[in-house]
Each structure stands twice: as structure tokens, then as C-alpha cells.
Design an enzyme around this catalytic site. Structure first.
Site, PDB file in Angstrom:
ATOM      1  N   THR A 340     -60.668 -14.395  16.133  1.00 53.40           N
ATOM      2  CA  THR A 340     -59.741 -14.671  17.230  1.00 53.40           C
ATOM      3  C   THR A 340     -58.330 -14.216  16.904  1.00 53.40           C
ATOM      4  OG1 THR A 340     -59.157 -16.869  16.426  1.00 53.40           O
ATOM      5  CG2 THR A 340     -61.077 -16.732  17.868  1.00 53.40           C
ATOM      6  N   CYS A 341     -57.486 -14.156  17.949  1.00 61.24           N
ATOM      7  CA  CYS A 341     -56.104 -13.707  17.789  1.00 61.24           C
ATOM      8  C   CYS A 341     -55.203 -14.859  17.395  1.00 61.24           C
ATOM      9  CB  CYS A 341     -55.609 -13.090  19.089  1.00 61.24           C
ATOM     10  SG  CYS A 341     -56.543 -11.653  19.509  1.00 61.24           S
ATOM     11  N   ASP A 342     -55.542 -15.528  16.306  1.00 65.05           N
ATOM     12  CA  ASP A 342     -54.751 -16.660  15.856  1.00 65.05           C
ATOM     13  C   ASP A 342     -54.759 -16.606  14.337  1.00 65.05           C
ATOM     14  OD1 ASP A 342     -53.677 -19.061  15.168  1.00 65.05           O
ATOM     15  OD2 ASP A 342     -55.025 -20.279  16.386  1.00 65.05           O
TER      16      ASP A 342
END
Ligand SMILES: *Cc1c(COP(=O)(O)O)cnc(C)c1O
Length: 390
Positions: A340-342
Site C-alpha cells: 500500500t501507499c503508506d
């Protein structure tokens, strides 16, 4: 005796070698049929763990705590093996009943219950439950008169990976008074329960909790209200890492058993609520590298499963995992991250692993509990691993 030590070391080495290649060839064969990420749950290991529990604690009826992994096939396997179940909500209760468990083999072991869930328990005849406070008794007596209650007490959780006494458990000195109150309100006081915290490697927690519980049994007996059920909860540890020391269920169980025999009348019924112990070792999570880079002087590998999915136990279960690959040879300090983009979705910043390439497999053993159960569905468009039961 150096020669003997050598022999033992060799024995261990060859065993772990066969284990590794056995698991690797299992993963290789499943990769032909399934896309990653997938979570392998081995029924043979569920059975093995259940039988280990029964053998080591033959006087204790295990109630599988389904929150560890509520997959229907896992529940069905345990039903077939004759297990009982620990549920915390109406939804969990309905699930185990639908799959064929008998209401008499269920404990509603959440000390704080929603009124509508209490009503469901009454309708479905799930009679045994825990509580740890007086307001809950008023709720129970109004909505489920005649319910069978165990008072959950607060006990030491020293050395456990997940502390549970921070949120649950009455002070032991109030336990008898609460049970007497339960009786005066038309409930049936059955006994005492505790939870020493999850992944409790410290057997002292159990021994001490049993001692405190035995005093409550004595007090109740002296006051003409003998108790029948002693619930020793969950917390039984498993080995998450191959080289982990200090986890010896057999030895722990023997000490618990001795303490039970020493302190309790033979007529007392013992139950337990194992979750992790029954299901953790059966799970193997298989992921693949979907991207790699070199940054901060390290190899960075991005996997197709992460913190938001099947590694959710790193957050909620405070768990750490051993990441394994099929590659051998020189190891480099590397970072493993989820998809994910985290940046929170980082699994490890200091793994010593060989160099990996796109599509390489990274797998984790002993990850059957508190993993898929708490995975969130669809964050950033990524789904939890498919569960493959073998
Ligand atoms: C979570 C839980 C369990 C299971 O604990 P494990 O450490 O997985 O054995 C048992 N009982 C209660 C009340 C729980 O909340």
C-alpha cells in the site's frame, strides 16, 4: 560429552533441513494452482495441536477461541475433533452454531456483552458466559435469567505478548461477592475464569492465577455456594521463530496440571480457551516480491501482502515474524514492505536475507492466528490472502 552434543546438533540440523525442503516443495506445488498472496492452513497441524492440547491437559476441555481465525473450515475441523468454542459476539455465536456446534459446547466469553447479543444467546440456548462487573449482572438478569456465569478475574500478564488484564477482570477480592450477587439476581454462579494474556511464555502467570482462583473456590464453598467450573482461559504460546527459545508447551502444561490437582477438588470441571495455540502453527503465508529498489543503502523489497492485510498481527497482535525465501547464499540487510501507499506498511527494516528478484517468494510460518482474522478488506484496493486449506 562433546560427541553426544555433536550428535544432537546434527540431528537437529538434518530435521530442520527436511522441514524446510518439505515446506518449500509444498509451497512450490501450490504456486502452480494459486496466485499469491495465499495463506496455507494445514488441517493436519490443526489436528496435531488439538491432540497435543488434549494429551497434555486431559482434564481440561478446550474451547477454541474463534477470533484467532474464524475460517469456516477451521471451525468445522475443530467440530469434527470434538472441540468446544469460545465466542465474543452474536455473530461469532451464530457462525459456530450454523456450522454445527452444539450450544452446550459454547462459552460466550466477552465480559461486556451487547443487550441484543445476550438476547441471541438466550434464544440459541448458549448458557455459559463470563462477566467481570456488577452492571453486567443486571443486564444478564434482565435479558437472560438463569444464565450460567463465571467471574473473570484480573491476573498477572507478565511476559505475555498481548496484555489482557489492562481491560478485563474483576479484582479477585471482589469475585465471591460478585458471584453471590449473580445468584441473588437469578443467575447461576458456576465458577471463575482468567486470561493470562496472549502468547504467555511465563507459566508463573497460570500457576499464580490458579492459586488465586482456588481461594475464591474455597471462599464460595465456606459460604455454602460451591463452584463447579474453572476456566483457565487462553494464552498458550507457540514458537513463531525457528530459533525461539522458552516455548515449551509440554512442560508448561505439566506444571499447570500439577497445580490444578494440588489446589482443586476432583469434581471441578476445567475448561480453557486456546486460540493461537490451536491455529497459529497451521498457517503459512506465501507472498511474492512485486517490486524492488535500493535506497537508504539497503535493498528494499515490496511484497504483495502487508500490514493492512495478513500482517495485521504486527499491529494488533504485537507479533513479529520470521521471513523466509527460497534463495540461499550471502545475506544483505534489507527492508521488506507491503504493497500500500503508506510508509507505515513496512514489515521489517533490518532483515538479513539473500538478494531477491521480482516474483521471488517470501513466506512466513506459524502465522495462522491473528493474521487473516484482523486483515482489512480492500484498503488501497488490496485484498487479504486467499486461504488455502490442505
Ligand atoms: C483472545 C481470547 C482468547 C484466546 O487467546 P489466545 O492467547 O489466542 O489463546 C481466549 N479467551 C478470551 C476471553 C480471549 O479474549
Amino acid at each position: 560429552m562433546p560427541s553426544q552434543t555433536h550428535a544432537i546438533a546434527n540431528g537437529k540440523l538434518s530435521k530442520s533441513k527436511t522441514d524446510v525442503s518439505g515446506i518449500e516443495s509444498l509451497i512450490r506445488s501450490l504456486l502452480k494452482k494459486h496466485t499469491t498472496p495465499f495463506m496455507i492452513i494445514r488441517e493436519s497441524v490443526l489436528k496435531k495441536q488439538y491432540e497435543r492440547f488434549r494429551k497434555c491437559l486431559p482434564e481440561v476441555t478446550p474451547y477454541y477461541a474463534i477470533k484467532a481465525n474464524p475460517h469456516p473450515k477451521i471451525i468445522k475441523t475443530f467440530i469434527k475433533l470434538g472441540a468446544s468454542f469460545d465466542v465474543a459476539s452474536a455473530a461469532e455465536m451464530k457462525q459456530v452454531l450454523r456450522l454445527g456446534a452444539s450450544p452446550s459446547k459454547i462459552i460466550f466469553a466477552n465480559t461486556i456483552k451487547r443487550v441484543e447479543d445476550i438476547i441471541t444467546a438466550r434464544k440459541r440456548r448458549v448458557r455459559l458466559m463470563t462477566f467481570d462487573n456488577e452492571p453486567e449482572l443486571y443486564k444478564l438478569s434482565e435479558h437472560y435469567p438463569g444464565a450460567h456465569v463465571l467471574v473473570r478475574i484480573k491476573v498477572e500478564n507478565q511476559g505475555s505478548m498481548v496484555e489482557l488484564s489492562l481491560k478485563f477482570g474483576a479484582d479477585p477480592e471482589n469475585a465471591f461477592v460478585l458471584l453471590r450477587k449473580a445468584k441473588s439476581l437469578g443467575l447461576v454462579p458456576m465458577g471463575v475464569s482468567f486470561h493470562v494474556g496472549s502468547q504467555s511464555k511465563n507459566v508463573e502467570n497460570y500457576l499464580q492465577a490458579l492459586e488465586i482462583s482456588a481461594k475464591i473456590f474455597e471462599e464460595a464453598e465456606e459460604n455454602g455456594m460451591p463452584l463447579k467450573v474453572m476456566d483457565i482461559g487462553g494464552g498458550f504460546p507457540i514458537q513463531h521463530f525457528d530459533s525461539e527459545i522458552g516455548v515449551n508447551f509440554e512442560r508448561m502444561a505439566a506444571q499447570i496440571r500439577k497445580q490444578m490437582k494440588l489446589l482443586f477438588d476432583r469434581r471441578v470441571r476445567f475448561i480453557a480457551e486456546p486460540g493461537r495455540f490451536l491455529v497459529g502453527p497451521s498457517g503459512i503465508l506465501v507472498t511474492q516480491v512485486i517490486g524492488r529498489t535500493f535506497r537508504n543503502n539497503k535493498n528494499y523489497y515490496y511484497l504483495n501482502d502487508g500490514i493492512y492485510q495478513d500482517f495485521s498481527g504486527m499491529v494488533f497482535d504485537h507479533c513479529k515474524y520470521e521471513f523466509k525465501t527460497f534463495r540461499r547464499g550471502q545475506k544483505f540487510l534489507s527492508t521488506l514492505a507491503g504493497p500500500t501507499c503508506d510508509s507505515f506498511d513496512t514489515l521489517s527494516v533490518n532483515e538479513e536475507i539473500p538478494e531477491l528478484y521480482l516474483n521471488d517468494v517470501v513466506f512466513v510460518k506459524n502465522i495462522g492466528a491473528y493474521s487473516s482474522a484482523s486483515a482489512c478488506s480492500g484498503f488501497n484496493g488490496f485484498e487479504p490472502a486467499k486461504i488455502v486449506i490442505i
